[in-house]
Design a protein around this motif. Structure first.
Motif, short mmCIF file in Angstrom:
data_model
loop_
_atom_site.label_atom_id
_atom_site.label_comp_id
_atom_site.label_asym_id
_atom_site.label_seq_id
_atom_site.Cartn_x
_atom_site.Cartn_y
_atom_site.Cartn_z
N THR A 1 21.23 26.49 49.03
CA THR A 1 21.09 27.86 48.52
C THR A 1 22.27 28.26 47.62
O THR A 1 22.39 29.42 47.23
N PHE A 2 23.12 27.26 47.30
CA PHE A 2 24.33 27.55 46.51
C PHE A 2 23.99 28.20 45.16
O PHE A 2 24.58 29.21 44.78
N LYS A 3 23.01 27.61 44.47
CA LYS A 3 22.64 28.12 43.13
C LYS A 3 22.12 29.56 43.23
O LYS A 3 22.43 30.40 42.37
N GLU A 4 21.35 29.82 44.26
CA GLU A 4 20.82 31.17 44.46
C GLU A 4 21.97 32.17 44.67
O GLU A 4 21.98 33.27 44.11
N GLY A 5 22.95 31.74 45.46
CA GLY A 5 24.13 32.58 45.73
C GLY A 5 24.94 32.81 44.46
O GLY A 5 25.39 33.94 44.20
N TYR A 6 25.10 31.76 43.68
CA TYR A 6 25.85 31.87 42.41
C TYR A 6 25.14 32.84 41.46
O TYR A 6 25.77 33.71 40.85
N ASP A 7 23.81 32.71 41.35
CA ASP A 7 23.05 33.61 40.47
C ASP A 7 23.16 35.07 40.92
O ASP A 7 23.28 35.97 40.09
N MET A 8 23.17 35.28 42.23
CA MET A 8 23.31 36.63 42.75
C MET A 8 24.70 37.19 42.43
O MET A 8 24.86 38.36 42.08
N LEU A 9 25.69 36.33 42.53
CA LEU A 9 27.07 36.71 42.20
C LEU A 9 27.17 37.13 40.73
O LEU A 9 27.78 38.15 40.40
N VAL A 10 26.55 36.33 39.87
CA VAL A 10 26.56 36.61 38.42
C VAL A 10 25.91 37.97 38.15
O VAL A 10 26.47 38.80 37.41
N LYS A 11 24.75 38.20 38.75
CA LYS A 11 24.03 39.47 38.52
C LYS A 11 24.86 40.66 39.03
O LYS A 11 24.87 41.72 38.42
N SER A 12 25.54 40.47 40.14
CA SER A 12 26.28 41.57 40.75
C SER A 12 27.56 41.92 39.98
O SER A 12 27.96 43.07 39.96
N TYR A 13 28.21 40.92 39.38
CA TYR A 13 29.56 41.17 38.85
C TYR A 13 29.70 41.07 37.33
O TYR A 13 30.77 41.37 36.82
N THR A 14 28.67 40.63 36.62
CA THR A 14 28.82 40.44 35.17
C THR A 14 29.28 41.73 34.48
O THR A 14 30.23 41.73 33.70
N SER A 15 28.61 42.82 34.79
CA SER A 15 28.94 44.08 34.11
C SER A 15 30.36 44.56 34.47
O SER A 15 31.15 44.92 33.59
N ALA A 16 30.70 44.51 35.75
CA ALA A 16 32.02 44.99 36.19
C ALA A 16 33.14 44.15 35.58
O ALA A 16 34.14 44.69 35.10
N LEU A 17 32.94 42.82 35.56
CA LEU A 17 33.98 41.95 34.99
C LEU A 17 34.07 42.15 33.48
O LEU A 17 35.16 42.11 32.91
N TYR A 18 32.91 42.34 32.84
CA TYR A 18 32.92 42.58 31.39
C TYR A 18 33.80 43.78 31.06
O TYR A 18 34.66 43.68 30.19
N TRP A 19 33.60 44.90 31.76
CA TRP A 19 34.38 46.10 31.44
C TRP A 19 35.85 45.96 31.80
O TRP A 19 36.72 46.48 31.11
N ASN A 20 36.11 45.22 32.86
CA ASN A 20 37.50 44.98 33.23
C ASN A 20 38.22 44.21 32.11
O ASN A 20 39.35 44.56 31.74
N ILE A 21 37.55 43.20 31.58
CA ILE A 21 38.14 42.39 30.51
C ILE A 21 38.18 43.19 29.21
O ILE A 21 39.18 43.16 28.48
N ARG A 22 37.13 43.93 28.92
CA ARG A 22 37.05 44.67 27.65
C ARG A 22 38.18 45.70 27.54
O ARG A 22 38.72 45.93 26.46
N ARG A 23 38.50 46.34 28.66
CA ARG A 23 39.58 47.34 28.62
C ARG A 23 40.93 46.69 28.30
O ARG A 23 41.82 47.33 27.77
N LEU A 24 41.05 45.40 28.59
CA LEU A 24 42.31 44.69 28.29
C LEU A 24 42.30 44.10 26.89
O LEU A 24 43.32 44.08 26.21
N LEU A 25 41.15 43.60 26.45
CA LEU A 25 41.09 42.88 25.17
C LEU A 25 40.54 43.71 24.01
O LEU A 25 40.68 43.33 22.86
N VAL A 26 39.84 44.80 24.33
CA VAL A 26 39.30 45.78 23.36
C VAL A 26 38.11 45.24 22.55
O VAL A 26 37.08 45.89 22.46
N VAL A 27 38.24 44.02 21.99
CA VAL A 27 37.20 43.50 21.07
C VAL A 27 36.05 42.86 21.87
O VAL A 27 36.30 42.07 22.79
N HIS A 28 34.80 43.20 21.50
CA HIS A 28 33.63 42.71 22.23
C HIS A 28 33.54 41.18 22.19
O HIS A 28 33.30 40.54 23.23
#
Lengths: 105, 182
Positions: B15-42
């Motif tokens: 079930t590792f892949k299923e867990g990884y996919d769930m992790l990606v869906k849950s955190y992609t947006s939050a991590l994107y904004w965390n990084i964007r606030r530091l790097l500014v450029v999309h």
């Protein structure tokens, strides 16, 4: 302006994100798992290639030496010694004795 | 986000892949904004986020820890990758990472979708101008709502140091916005 402004304004992001970006980002990240990336160790590849090349070069030089410059047959040495004069033979033996003296004493 | 469920899925190879996919869906947006606030450029954020997921995927099988520390671990990778990216932007390797702030402010003007005079734009400009130690703590506390203990796991700094840095960051932003303490 007050502290409420601080809490509200900070949470609103002024940045633009292309439409559909997050769906695409999720798909890309999931594809990483599908590709099953192996841990890459480029330095290990470099060392392996270097050692293999060096061993291959030594082997090639050894084989070339054997076929291009073969050792002369024993008869050639025997003929050469037979043609030497008594004095040359005595001198050659003296050289050997002299060299041995240097080596061991 | 159910980190406990994700952790239990990740622990079984089937079930590792299923867990990884769930992790990606849950955190992609939050991590994107965390990084964007530091790097500014999309575009920079996009590249760094991709690197983050590669690192997460490669290191997930060796990762030990509970569901609580999973979030901190993800933010740690995101912050480290962002800092490495910023280090590459320095004019010379002897410069401080804070010397990149001028470049970030210049990029900000091109990136924002609203007028520079609007409150949220002024807020972000004040945030970008902060020293990185304060900026990282402020981001993780104010936006991502992590506890000081979790931020301590990410940055390796003591809770007291983090509280001081957060306080200075808030004061600095308020000063730039003209907000008086009540």
């Amino acid at each position: 302006m007050n502290n409420e402004d601080f809490n509200l304004a900070g949470k609103r992001m002024p940045y633009a994100v292309p439409d559909g970006y997050f769906e695409q980002a999720v798909a890309c990240a999931e594809a990483i798992g599908e590709r099953k990336i192996k841990r890459q160790r480029p330095w290990l590849w470099g060392i392996s290639i270097g050692v293999s090349s060096a061993l291959a070069a030594v082997l090639v030089i050894f084989i070339c030496n054997m076929y291009l410059f073969p050792a002369p047959p024993m008869e050639q040495y025997q003929n050469f010694i037979a043609q030497m004069s008594e004095d040359d033979l005595a001198n050659a033996c003296a050289d050997v004795e002299y060299m041995e003296e240097n080596l061991y004493y | 986000m159910d980190n406990n469920k994700i952790i239990s899925l990740l622990q079984q190879p089937s079930t590792f892949k299923e867990g990884y996919d769930m992790l990606v869906k849950s955190y992609t947006s939050a991590l994107y904004w965390n990084i964007r606030r530091l790097l500014v450029v999309h575009e920079d954020t996009q590249d760094v986020l991709q690197n983050v997921w590669v690192k997460v995927y490669l290191n997930l099988p060796d990762r030990k820890g509970n569901a609580e520390s999973l979030k901190a671990w993800l933010y740690k990778i995101a912050n480290n990758e962002s800092i490495n990216w910023l280090k590459k932007k320095r004019a010379s390797r002897w410069d401080s990472i804070d010397d990149v702030n001028e470049q970030l402010l210049a990029s900000f003007t091109e990136e924002i979708a609203c007028s520079e005079e609007e409150m949220e734009a002024r807020f972000q400009k004040a945030l970008i101008a902060l020293p990185h130690k304060q900026k990282i703590v402020f981001n993780l506390r104010y936006y991502d709502e992590l506890s000081y203990q979790q931020i301590s796991e990410i940055t390796g700094q003591s809770v007291n140091t983090l509280k001081t840095n957060y306080h200075y960051a808030v004061e600095s932003i308020k000063n730039k916005l003209g907000i008086k303490n009540e």
